[in-house]
Design an enzyme around this catalytic site. Structure first.
Site, mmCIF file in Angstrom:
data_model
loop_
_atom_site.group_PDB
_atom_site.id
_atom_site.type_symbol
_atom_site.label_atom_id
_atom_site.label_comp_id
_atom_site.label_asym_id
_atom_site.label_seq_id
_atom_site.Cartn_x
_atom_site.Cartn_y
_atom_site.Cartn_z
ATOM 1 N N GLU A 90 34.183 -10.008 74.125
ATOM 2 C CA GLU A 90 34.963 -9.530 75.288
ATOM 3 C C GLU A 90 36.468 -9.550 75.048
ATOM 4 O OE1 GLU A 90 33.674 -11.772 78.667
ATOM 5 O OE2 GLU A 90 31.621 -11.017 78.567
ATOM 6 N N GLU B 202 24.999 -10.004 75.979
ATOM 7 C CA GLU B 202 25.131 -11.022 77.028
ATOM 8 C C GLU B 202 24.807 -10.379 78.363
ATOM 9 O OE1 GLU B 202 28.629 -13.479 76.774
ATOM 10 O OE2 GLU B 202 28.765 -13.633 78.959
#
Length: 930
Positions: free
Chosen positions: A424, A499
């Site tokens: 991220e 995720e």
């Protein structure tokens, strides 16, 4: 499993002997450390002489100095996490779990045998949280700017041998954080001392990853050799492949010349016919044994595990292991556990992996950093696939070295199926991010081209230039809405969820109360960006082009208590809590993921005595075709099983027994129950195993609960339980999985949380039985006896008592006239007195007198100290702070012991030596303060 792991470690460390000496020793350096919590500022340097000396090698000041006095420091054994020992503090960082981290110092002294001189000597730190500065013998040898990378420190040129003491000093800055989760503080992984031949295999210097070519298997083996010796040498390298019975299946040998202080790389290519494949059900491991010979004598040997297996990601069909289409059923996890923080014993890592396999997990994402090597060894042995993840997204030299280290260390593990270069990152949807990942991918491929590279992206997927175009497998974080569009627009790209979920649950709670920071365990609460466990998996399972999922998270972890802050101190995301006690999500995934055995579970408990007649929401998790619900033997409902959403019922509460029965093809295949208990009667302890290994490391979680007179668990109990332990073990931590609890974790008591708590005990190195007693007011106590099994104890570097060694001296010019011992040296005079060492006699050819001078500091007021001069030759006067404290009137070699009362101050020590001209005299041995 624990026994096999220890045996493998022991055999790897104590390789066979050649020519009467062990060519390779790997000794644990975990014992015998001294620890100080807090910073010790370095002395202010102002004077010219101080400035001059401060700039010279081996002259580190303060606690980094070799002769710093650490006698009053705490004695500890590693691994160590000091943050978990402290209290919760509302003013500390919420993401780090409200635990104060700060700065700490570690020191360790050790000796090397005189016969070790000439060998290659290396110190290894497996992990230090967070930033570390390391000195050896007052010399700065390393700075490490990542809490998750190992440090391999060549100390061959700096080490002392024989009676001389080596001193390691480590300053740990844990105020510096790398993550947004609990990272702990201190030297939280193992430390090692390696002794090898000058000609040796470099650390992480064997790369052996099997490759399949149509119907044949090749095992390319790359060996990196190092030569720390003083001459070019010829090496004979032999590589063999052994099965689990020790049978040699293939071997090859070659020769290579390695220059002085140079490296050499050799490559061999072995063939293995019809190997047993590494699978999730049978994770078969072979050994690659590398032998290095010099003049036909074994000088080094390394044993490397490997597994024969193929992995393949497909743009349409997902993931294949050994050409079998498998859905990745993964979890993301951080590394901390209740009671121990990040200093997690290997047996607790094994316990956590075992619980995940019980849940149906077949893959593990290391979030968001490289794990310990012991973790990867266990995944290899237990059949768990791994996404190995880089910590820092940065292509500068420092951080690319961290990426190279991860790949070099881990590339032999068959469990690893993906390298992840980031998580991220804001630059993921930019050309800069694309270029960075393109370079990182190329670097990974230069070291290992057998596995794909991914990056966990939570945005930027549709930018004209983005990271997805630079990886081999695109990783989606919380992008359920984009699965179909992205696949349609990029039909040749390989995809996985890296995720997902981010749902909230508190174990044993069945009504959300956000005012009290409580989330129900019905899988109804989720983060705004996430999904429930049920919906997230449905989205994965129904899309063949997605390789699988990595659920956030398998276990709760400290810090990041989303969506709350204080008093919540740990996460709500886990399918299990911090202790590994299952939440409802655990059973949901069991029902979704496990196909080879019947699964059925009920939520909630059936102790709603204050809700007689009121409707209770009941969820049944099952992999059967259909199920029935019975209350006190009477069927009250039946449903076809929903394999994604599970089954829910509204049941008016009556005391008694609620049962769920699962059916396949009309036949009962599974049955479970929850039952109303009576009042608590007794404490109960349930060990995870029947014994502990008496190796000083083996640890076991023990479940704590209370039961009624009929032996039924009381799921609503909150009693404070006291623990007492006797025998050959200790309590190393306690917990209960309550994300809102502020109870201490390094104590001998813990409250039950919704019926459960956990105490972790660790064995000593002798085989006396451990007795653990648990008690609480008003209930019957429980005594648990745990036998200790004789076990192999890891070879350790001998622990020595702390000693201050005065090794750095200056000597005056020789003279025929007796000099003044109290004379001062001009501040700018750097040349009249020459540096010398203890254990170094002087040739008195230019006079019969000389002065030897040093200084030292004490940071305490301990009385009854001694200045000890070993093998001092010549007549001598001893002057401490310009005061004569002792005289020696004879010439022969003698050990002198001079008592004095220490004070917290700096000292000047001068020794006046007198001898006949042309004699050798002076400090013939060590000078120490004891």
């Amino acid at each position: 499993m624990k026994k096999n792991l220890l045996l493998w470690l022991f055999l790897s460390i104590l390789s066979w002997k050649g020519n009467g000496q062990a060519p390779y020793e790997k000794l644990s350096l975990d014992k015998g450390w001294r620890f100080f919590k807090g910073d010790i500022p370095f002395p202010t340097v102002k004077g010219h002489r101080e400035s001059y000396n401060n700039a010279k090698a081996a002259n580190a000041l303060g606690a980094a100095s070799a002769n710093f006095n650490d006698k009053t420091w705490q004695s500890i054994t590693l691994p160590h996490d000091w943050a978990v020992e402290g209290e919760f503090d509302k003013n500390e960082n919420v993401s780090q779990g409200y635990r104060k981290r700060g700065i700490g110092w570690y020191r360790r002294q050790f000796k090397l045998d005189a016969t070790d001189k000439g060998k290659y000597i290396e110190i290894q730190f497996d992990g230090i949280a967070t930033h570390a500065t390391i000195w050896l013998n007052g010399i700065l040898i390393h700075r490490n700017f990542c809490g998750y990378t190992s440090m391999y420190l060549d100390i061959t040129a700096l080490a002392k041998y024989g009676d001389e003491v080596n001193t390691l000093a480590v300053r740990v800055d844990a105020d510096t954080q790398e993550g947004w989760w609990y990272e702990g503080a201190g030297i939280y992984r193992h430390t090692w001392l390696l002794k090898r031949s000058p000609l040796h295999v470099a650390t992480d210097g064997v790369y052996a990853q099997p490759v399949k070519y149509e119907n044949t298997w090749k095992l390319p083996v790359e060996i990196t050799l190092e030569n720390s010796g003083a001459s070019t040498t010829n090496a004979n390298i032999e590589v063999s492949v052994l099965d689990t019975q020790g049978k040699r299946l293939a071997s090859q040998s070659t020769q290579n010349e390695v220059g002085i202080l140079k490296k050499g790389v050799v490559n061999l290519n072995l063939s293995v016919d019809n190997p047993t494949l590494w699978t999730l059900e049978n994770p078969y491991l072979y050994q690659v044994k590398t032998i290095v010979k010099q003049a036909n004598v074994i000088v080094d040997s390394v044993v490397t595990n490997c597994g024969f297996r193929t992995i393949r990601f497909d743009a349409d069909s997902g993931f294949f292991l050994n050409e079998k289409n498998i859905k990745i059923q993964g979890v993301c996890n951080h590394q901390d556990h209740a009671g121990v923080g990040v200093a997690v014993p290997e047996s607790i890592i094994e316990f956590r992996l075992r619980k995940l396999k019980e849940m149906g997990v077949n893959a593990y994402r290391c979030s968001h950093h490289p794990p310990s090597v012991e973790f990867l060894d266990l995944c290899d042995k237990m059949g768990i696939m791994v996404m190995d993840e880089n910590r820092n997204f940065n292509i500068s030299s420092e951080y690319m070295n961290q990426l190279r280290w991860m790949v070099r260390r881990d590339r032999n593990h068959p469990s690893i199926i993906l390298w992840s270069v980031f998580n991220e990152e804001p630059m993921q949807g930019s050309e800069q991010g694309y270029e960075m990942v393109r370079r990182m991918n190329a670097e990974v491929k230069s070291l290992d081209n057998t596995r794909p590279v991914t990056a966990a992206m939570n945005g930027g997927l549709f930018a004209s230039k983005n990271v997805s175009q630079a990886v081999d497998v695109v990783g989606f974080n919380y992008q359920m809405q984009s699965y179909d569009r992205f696949h349609k627009e990029n039909p040749t790209m390989k995809l996985t969820s890296s995720e997902d979920v981010s749902a909230f649950q508190v174990r044993g709670e069945y009504k959300t109360d956000k005012a009290k920071n409580i989330m129900d365990a019905y899988d109804s609460e989720r983060a705004i960006w996430g999904a429930t466990h049920r919906n997230a998996w449905k989205a994965i399972a129904e899309r063949p082009f997605l390789a699988g999922a990595f659920v956030w998270t398998g276990f709760d972890y400290r810090g990041e208590p989303t969506p709350f802050t204080w008093p919540s101190a740990s996460s709500f995301f886990g399918a299990m809590d911090l202790c590994g006690f299952p939440k409802t999500a655990f059973y949901i995934h069991q029902a979704q993921w496990i196909k080879d055995k019947p699964i059925i579970n009920i939520a909630p408990h059936w102790n709603w005595v204050d809700s007689l007649g009121k409707s209770i929401k009941v969820m049944v998790m099952s992999n059967a075709d259909s199920l029935k619900l019975l209350l006190n033997g009477k069927m009250i409902a039946g449903q076809k099983v929903d394999k994604y959403d599970m089954n829910t019922f509204s049941v008016p509460f009556q005391k008694g027994k609620l049962e769920a029965v699962g059916y396949k093809n009309g036949k009962e295949v599974s049955r479970t129950k929850v039952e109303t208990s009576d009042e608590p009667f007794a404490v109960q302890l349930i060990p995870d195993r029947l014994f502990l290994n008496a190796d000083g490391q083996d640890a076991m979680p023990i479940t704590v609960k209370v039961i009624d007179k009929k032996g039924r668990e009381v799921p609503t109990a909150q009693n404070l339980i006291q623990f007492k332990i006797k025998g050959s073990g200790k309590i190393i931590g306690v917990g209960n999985g309550n994300p809102n609890s502020h109870e201490l974790e390094k104590v001998n008591q813990r409250s039950l949380f919704n019926g459960l708590a956990q105490v972790i005990i660790q064995a000593d190195e002798d085989t006396n039985t451990i007795e653990l007693v648990a008690s609480t007011e008003g209930l019957k106590p429980f005594s648990l006896r745990i036998p200790l099994r004789k076990a192999t104890i890891m070879p350790y570097v001998k622990v020595i008592n702390p000693v201050i060694e005065l090794n750095e001296w200056h000597i005056s010019a020789f003279s025929d006239n007796k000099p003044n011992p109290t004379q001062e040296i001009a501040e700018n005079d750097m040349n009249s007195w020459l540096p010398t060492k203890s254990s170094q006699l002087q040739a008195f050819t230019e006079g019969k007198y000389a002065l030897l001078r040093t200084s030292f500091s004490l940071n305490d007021n301990l009385k009854n100290r001694k200045l000890v001069f070993k093998n001092l030759i010549g007549k001598a006067e001893f002057w401490l702070d310009n005061q004569l404290i002792f005289k020696k009137d004879t010439h022969e070699s003698t050990t002198i012991s001079i008592p004095f009362n220490g004070q917290n101050k700096n000292y000047k020590l001068v020794v006046l030596i007198e001898t006949e001209k042309n004699q050798r005299a002076g400090l013939g041995g060590l000078v120490t303060i004891e």
